[in-house]
Design an enzyme around this catalytic site. Structure first.
Site, mmCIF file in Angstrom:
data_model
loop_
_atom_site.group_PDB
_atom_site.id
_atom_site.type_symbol
_atom_site.label_atom_id
_atom_site.label_comp_id
_atom_site.label_asym_id
_atom_site.label_seq_id
_atom_site.Cartn_x
_atom_site.Cartn_y
_atom_site.Cartn_z
ATOM 1 C CE LYS A 99 -3.704 2.363 2.202
ATOM 2 N NZ LYS A 99 -3.460 3.224 3.360
ATOM 3 C CB ALA A 186 -7.967 8.357 4.676
ATOM 4 N N GLY A 187 -10.453 8.767 6.727
ATOM 5 C CA GLY A 187 -11.450 9.746 7.155
ATOM 6 C C GLY A 187 -12.830 9.174 7.452
ATOM 7 C CB THR A 209 -8.744 6.888 12.953
ATOM 8 O OG1 THR A 209 -7.462 7.106 12.366
ATOM 9 C CG2 THR A 209 -8.915 7.784 14.170
HETATM 10 C C1 LIG Z 1 -3.459 6.275 4.251
HETATM 11 C C2 LIG Z 1 -3.703 5.861 5.607
HETATM 12 O O1 LIG Z 1 -2.863 5.939 6.460
HETATM 13 C C3 LIG Z 1 -5.036 5.320 5.862
HETATM 14 O O2 LIG Z 1 -5.100 4.019 5.337
HETATM 15 C C4 LIG Z 1 -5.403 5.257 7.293
HETATM 16 O O3 LIG Z 1 -4.720 4.240 7.942
HETATM 17 C C5 LIG Z 1 -6.879 5.021 7.387
HETATM 18 O O4 LIG Z 1 -7.467 6.211 7.582
HETATM 19 P P1 LIG Z 1 -8.275 6.457 8.931
HETATM 20 O O5 LIG Z 1 -7.297 6.269 10.035
HETATM 21 O O6 LIG Z 1 -8.789 7.863 8.802
HETATM 22 O O7 LIG Z 1 -9.366 5.429 8.968
#
Ligand SMILES: CC(=O)[C@@H](O)[C@H](O)COP(=O)(O)O
Length: 258
Positions: A99, A186-187, A209
């Site tokens: 990744k 992400a997010g 997260t």
């Molecule tokens: C690019 C990156 O680091 C993401 O894969 C992250 O781990 C997931 O994003 P969140 O932590 O916002 O879910």
């Protein structure tokens, strides 16, 4: 086995929820969340693990018979650093999947499109299966697809922000145009965000997260898994069009008193 499989490169997966492994309070909570999520792809920051130490606790918590361990290049600030990390993972015996993350700016952690593209070109030539984390840029996605990336992984909003899908219009174009799986990464801060991405037609989502920092990470992982499944089923069932006008659900003619 479900017939609705997610195919990435030469592998197929039943689960469409990919999980990150950062930010968990401890490895036990992480392992429980991974189990509860039923994920089959788990990303691991190469900077966080000692690949030369088989006893590394974190890796021991992941059942690699069932789960693809996807090393990521988190922390790389340019193409050179990302390529170095990917080569190191392969030398240490990881599969040739990576990744690709290149995030030079520590404040917003937004991916660098030029350096990501450059690194993807090099790694694909070296035989890696490359899954790049990128801005939700439809033109960049096309370029990455053309050079042979196995997926595109556009962001919903900045990493760790929990803001959900702030890139909806661009994601819509990416999903419409893409010939490789689109993984919204992400997010995504709540199960409903994941369902939204899946209802739009994304092939999968990646969450870290929101699961890791929940009061009960395993329960949150289960909730995300259900949301991903519900969103996918909604998408496959064919969502109705949106309209700014109302349209009655019951007949307005032929009422009893007419
Ligand atoms: C690019 C990156 O680091 C993401 O894969 C992250 O781990 C997931 O994003 P969140 O932590 O916002 O879910």
């Amino acid at each position: 086995m479900s017939t609705d499989q997610l195919i990435i490169a030469d592998r197929s997966f039943t689960s469409r929820l990919l999980m990150g492994t950062g930010k968990f309070a401890n490895n036990q909570l992480m392992a429980e969340a991974i189990r509860a999520s039923e994920t089959e792809v788990v990303t691991v920051a190469l900077r966080r693990v000692d690949l030369d130490a088989p006893q590394d606790d974190m890796l021991a918590a992941i059942d690699t018979e069932r789960i693809l361990l996807l090393p990521n290049t988190a922390g790389a600030r340019d193409a050179e650093e990302a390529v170095r990390l990917a080569r190191y993972a392969r030398m240490a015996g990881c599969p040739s999947w990576v990744k690709l993350e290149v995030t030079p700016d520590p404040r917003y952690l937004l991916p660098d499109p030029l350096e990501t593209y450059k690194a993807a070109q090099i790694l694909i030539k070296e035989g890696f299966t490359v899954l790049p984390y990128i801005n939700a840029d439809p033109v960049l996605c096309k370029h990455l697809e053309e050079i042979g990336c196995a997926t595109v992984m556009p962001l919903g909003s900045p990493i760790g922000s929990n803001k959900g899908i702030k890139t909806r219009e661009n994601l819509r174009i990416i999903i419409e145009q893409s010939h490789v799986p689109v993984v919204v990464d992400a997010g995504l801060g709540a199960p409903s965000h994941a369902a939204e991405a899946m209802e739009m037609g994304a092939d999968a989502v990646l969450v870290n997260t929101a699961i890791a920092i929940a009061s009960d990470p395993a329960a949150m992982a289960r909730a995300f898994a259900k949301a991903v499944q519900a969103g996918r089923e909604g998408y496959l069932a064919g969502l109705g069009p949106q309209s700014s006008l109302a349209s009655a659900s019951s007949p307005l003619k032929g009422l009893m008193w007419e």
